[in-house]
Design a protein around this motif. Sequence first.
Motif, PDB file in Angstrom:
ATOM      1  N   ASP A  91      12.668  -5.312  -0.267  1.00  0.00           N
ATOM      2  CA  ASP A  91      11.704  -6.221  -0.882  1.00  0.00           C
ATOM      3  C   ASP A  91      10.694  -6.778   0.112  1.00  0.00           C
ATOM      4  OD1 ASP A  91      13.090  -5.890  -3.250  1.00  0.00           O
ATOM      5  OD2 ASP A  91      14.250  -7.740  -3.039  1.00  0.00           O
ATOM      6  N   GLU A  92      10.815  -6.422   1.394  1.00  0.00           N
ATOM      7  CA  GLU A  92       9.980  -7.028   2.420  1.00  0.00           C
ATOM      8  C   GLU A  92       8.832  -6.110   2.838  1.00  0.00           C
ATOM      9  OE1 GLU A  92      10.320 -10.196   3.509  1.00  0.00           O
ATOM     10  OE2 GLU A  92      11.842 -10.297   1.940  1.00  0.00           O
ATOM     11  N   ILE A  93       7.663  -6.690   3.019  1.00  0.00           N
ATOM     12  CA  ILE A  93       6.501  -5.946   3.501  1.00  0.00           C
ATOM     13  C   ILE A  93       6.654  -5.723   5.006  1.00  0.00           C
ATOM     14  CG2 ILE A  93       4.001  -5.990   3.819  1.00  0.00           C
ATOM     15  CD1 ILE A  93       4.920  -5.567   0.932  1.00  0.00           C
ATOM     16  N   THR A  94       6.514  -4.469   5.414  1.00  0.00           N
ATOM     17  CA  THR A  94       6.677  -4.126   6.831  1.00  0.00           C
ATOM     18  C   THR A  94       5.354  -3.795   7.510  1.00  0.00           C
ATOM     19  OG1 THR A  94       7.098  -1.805   6.240  1.00  0.00           O
ATOM     20  CG2 THR A  94       9.021  -3.265   6.461  1.00  0.00           C
ATOM     21  N   ALA A  95       4.313  -3.503   6.731  1.00  0.00           N
ATOM     22  CA  ALA A  95       3.030  -3.150   7.352  1.00  0.00           C
ATOM     23  C   ALA A  95       1.900  -3.296   6.347  1.00  0.00           C
ATOM     24  CB  ALA A  95       3.052  -1.720   7.892  1.00  0.00           C
ATOM     25  N   VAL A  96       0.726  -3.646   6.846  1.00  0.00           N
ATOM     26  CA  VAL A  96      -0.525  -3.586   6.090  1.00  0.00           C
ATOM     27  C   VAL A  96      -1.404  -2.576   6.808  1.00  0.00           C
ATOM     28  CG1 VAL A  96      -2.567  -4.822   5.295  1.00  0.00           C
ATOM     29  CG2 VAL A  96      -0.336  -5.971   5.292  1.00  0.00           C
ATOM     30  N   LEU A  97      -1.916  -1.602   6.063  1.00  0.00           N
ATOM     31  CA  LEU A  97      -2.621  -0.460   6.641  1.00  0.00           C
ATOM     32  C   LEU A  97      -4.109  -0.466   6.282  1.00  0.00           C
ATOM     33  CD1 LEU A  97      -0.031   2.298   5.589  1.00  0.00           C
ATOM     34  CD2 LEU A  97      -0.022   0.910   7.676  1.00  0.00           C
ATOM     35  N   ASP A  98      -4.843   0.452   6.894  1.00  0.00           N
ATOM     36  CA  ASP A  98      -6.201   0.832   6.518  1.00  0.00           C
ATOM     37  C   ASP A  98      -7.180  -0.338   6.500  1.00  0.00           C
ATOM     38  OD1 ASP A  98      -8.431   2.174   5.773  1.00  0.00           O
ATOM     39  OD2 ASP A  98      -7.614   3.015   3.918  1.00  0.00           O
ATOM     40  N   PHE A  99      -7.630  -0.709   7.679  1.00  0.00           N
ATOM     41  CA  PHE A  99      -8.576  -1.811   7.841  1.00  0.00           C
ATOM     42  C   PHE A  99     -10.021  -1.313   7.914  1.00  0.00           C
ATOM     43  CE2 PHE A  99      -4.668  -3.883   8.686  1.00  0.00           C
ATOM     44  CZ  PHE A  99      -4.877  -5.247   8.649  1.00  0.00           C
ATOM     45  N   GLU A 100     -10.300  -0.142   7.377  1.00  0.00           N
ATOM     46  CA  GLU A 100     -11.645   0.418   7.496  1.00  0.00           C
ATOM     47  C   GLU A 100     -12.719  -0.519   6.965  1.00  0.00           C
ATOM     48  OE1 GLU A 100     -14.463   4.086   5.929  1.00  0.00           O
ATOM     49  OE2 GLU A 100     -12.341   4.082   5.399  1.00  0.00           O
ATOM     50  N   PHE A 101     -12.431  -1.230   5.861  1.00  0.00           N
ATOM     51  CA  PHE A 101     -13.456  -2.036   5.200  1.00  0.00           C
ATOM     52  C   PHE A 101     -13.433  -3.506   5.623  1.00  0.00           C
ATOM     53  CE2 PHE A 101     -12.575   1.509   2.226  1.00  0.00           C
ATOM     54  CZ  PHE A 101     -13.835   2.095   2.236  1.00  0.00           C
ATOM     55  N   VAL A 102     -12.758  -3.834   6.704  1.00  0.00           N
ATOM     56  CA  VAL A 102     -12.695  -5.231   7.144  1.00  0.00           C
ATOM     57  C   VAL A 102     -14.105  -5.747   7.443  1.00  0.00           C
ATOM     58  CG1 VAL A 102     -12.300  -4.627   9.585  1.00  0.00           C
ATOM     59  CG2 VAL A 102     -11.538  -6.846   8.704  1.00  0.00           C
ATOM     60  N   THR A 103     -14.409  -6.949   6.937  1.00  0.00           N
ATOM     61  CA  THR A 103     -15.761  -7.498   7.078  1.00  0.00           C
ATOM     62  C   THR A 103     -15.741  -8.968   6.705  1.00  0.00           C
ATOM     63  OG1 THR A 103     -18.086  -7.001   6.549  1.00  0.00           O
ATOM     64  CG2 THR A 103     -16.569  -7.110   4.709  1.00  0.00           C
ATOM     65  N   PRO A 104     -16.725  -9.748   7.131  1.00  0.00           N
ATOM     66  CA  PRO A 104     -16.800 -11.136   6.655  1.00  0.00           C
ATOM     67  C   PRO A 104     -17.104 -11.177   5.156  1.00  0.00           C
ATOM     68  CG  PRO A 104     -18.116 -10.827   8.642  1.00  0.00           C
ATOM     69  CD  PRO A 104     -17.744  -9.466   8.155  1.00  0.00           C
ATOM     70  N   ASP A 105     -16.377 -11.998   4.438  1.00  0.00           N
ATOM     71  CA  ASP A 105     -16.571 -12.158   2.997  1.00  0.00           C
ATOM     72  C   ASP A 105     -15.952 -13.497   2.606  1.00  0.00           C
ATOM     73  OD1 ASP A 105     -17.080 -11.695   0.270  1.00  0.00           O
ATOM     74  OD2 ASP A 105     -16.466  -9.603   0.384  1.00  0.00           O
ATOM     75  N   TRP A 106     -16.050 -13.821   1.336  1.00  0.00           N
ATOM     76  CA  TRP A 106     -15.377 -15.027   0.874  1.00  0.00           C
ATOM     77  C   TRP A 106     -13.882 -14.915   1.175  1.00  0.00           C
ATOM     78  CZ3 TRP A 106     -18.225 -13.800  -4.196  1.00  0.00           C
ATOM     79  CH2 TRP A 106     -19.535 -14.295  -4.139  1.00  0.00           C
ATOM     80  N   ARG A 107     -13.334 -15.973   1.745  1.00  0.00           N
ATOM     81  CA  ARG A 107     -11.909 -15.960   2.102  1.00  0.00           C
ATOM     82  C   ARG A 107     -11.030 -15.624   0.898  1.00  0.00           C
ATOM     83  NH1 ARG A 107      -9.328 -21.525   4.227  1.00  0.00           N
ATOM     84  NH2 ARG A 107     -10.270 -22.224   2.252  1.00  0.00           N
ATOM     85  N   ALA A 108     -11.327 -16.221  -0.257  1.00  0.00           N
ATOM     86  CA  ALA A 108     -10.500 -16.011  -1.445  1.00  0.00           C
ATOM     87  C   ALA A 108     -10.653 -14.609  -2.018  1.00  0.00           C
ATOM     88  CB  ALA A 108     -10.849 -17.046  -2.509  1.00  0.00           C
ATOM     89  N   MET A 109     -11.656 -13.846  -1.551  1.00  0.00           N
ATOM     90  CA  MET A 109     -11.841 -12.480  -2.048  1.00  0.00           C
ATOM     91  C   MET A 109     -10.621 -11.630  -1.725  1.00  0.00           C
ATOM     92  SD  MET A 109     -14.215 -10.938  -3.797  1.00  0.00           S
ATOM     93  CE  MET A 109     -13.507  -9.540  -4.680  1.00  0.00           C
ATOM     94  N   GLU A 110      -9.966 -11.906  -0.605  1.00  0.00           N
ATOM     95  CA  GLU A 110      -8.764 -11.145  -0.236  1.00  0.00           C
ATOM     96  C   GLU A 110      -7.709 -11.249  -1.321  1.00  0.00           C
ATOM     97  OE1 GLU A 110      -8.397  -8.704   2.014  1.00  0.00           O
ATOM     98  OE2 GLU A 110      -8.014  -9.899   3.821  1.00  0.00           O
ATOM     99  N   LEU A 111      -7.479 -12.473  -1.784  1.00  0.00           N
ATOM    100  CA  LEU A 111      -6.498 -12.667  -2.852  1.00  0.00           C
ATOM    101  C   LEU A 111      -7.006 -12.079  -4.164  1.00  0.00           C
ATOM    102  CD1 LEU A 111      -3.839 -13.813  -3.849  1.00  0.00           C
ATOM    103  CD2 LEU A 111      -4.954 -16.043  -4.113  1.00  0.00           C
TER     104      LEU A 111
END
Length: 347
Positions: free
Chosen positions: A216-236
Amino acid sequence: MNFTSEERIGSILAGYFENPSWIVEEKESGVNNTTRYIRMDGELYVLRIYENHADEQKAAFEHAVLHALGGAGLPFAVPQPCLSREGGTYVYSADGKLAVLFRYIEGERARLDVPEVARSAGEAVGQLTAALQQVRIPDAPAYEPYYDIYNVHPLVSRKVLWDWLDEMGGTGMGEAAECVRTALTALEQSLPELLRLPVQLVHSDIVYGNMLASGDEITAVLDFEFVTPDWRAMELGVFLAELFPPDSLGSPEAEEACWQAAERALEGYGRAAALTEAELQALPQLVLLRRLVLVPHFLGRSLAGVEAGDRAAYYLAGFAKIQRLIAEQGLRLTALAERYIRKEREA
């Protein structure tokens, strides 16, 4: 000159190793780039060949963020590029494709429809949001924010998108096309208010294929190709949109299962991060915006010849479904967010 897949991979690996001996293993991969799993000298690597671009600036920005997150003490892994023989973090294939080699990270694709996994994933999104808030990259960002929707893809201007929507209206998808037109107009009208939301670096693409889990545990977050400044809440907003896949919408039982996962995800997020009242109220709009952006993104990929044309139509139809859901139950989403997520004082 045409290169075989084997020749292309060989030319890339030669940039990392002298006289490499390797085999390709079949595993899942994403939709935007070519991904291959390479077994070499008893080690497993992930090779990404960029299909969206061949822009060194974009790769350098992504890798700078990954380097910063590698020292952020996150409870899950993020990819770290291998160094090439010349000391860089990317190379070019013999046919001019930009490529990066990563060490393989263990884990299975996260089942976000499982409430316990969704809770862990929501917490990971909050933890990543908090970590990215501290990251400062001096270089210019590589991608535009979600709300700059007419620059999502270089081939899709406002005119191109609206003309295509007119064309789709004549193919039996008039209702879906009208939903998108209405949403685009609403976005343009609400931008002045939304532009007051807090901005920071965001991953921008946290979906089921970009999260690994063990149990049930997350071990990794992958693929940061599109990382960019945006609204903080956009991630959620992006993550919540993933919990309501188009194929599940329209069935009351399937939709209720989506809501259960979304509630657990919001509970998890609230353990790790806080949002302002304005951000909480904006979440339904941000979920819609995530799905809206997929229309010009896949239209552009179709126009560029790297995606079948019906993919854009699929996301057009999918947007109409999520718009209906938010219109009917957006207040439910806001109420759940306010129940679980701490309120941060407005700046």
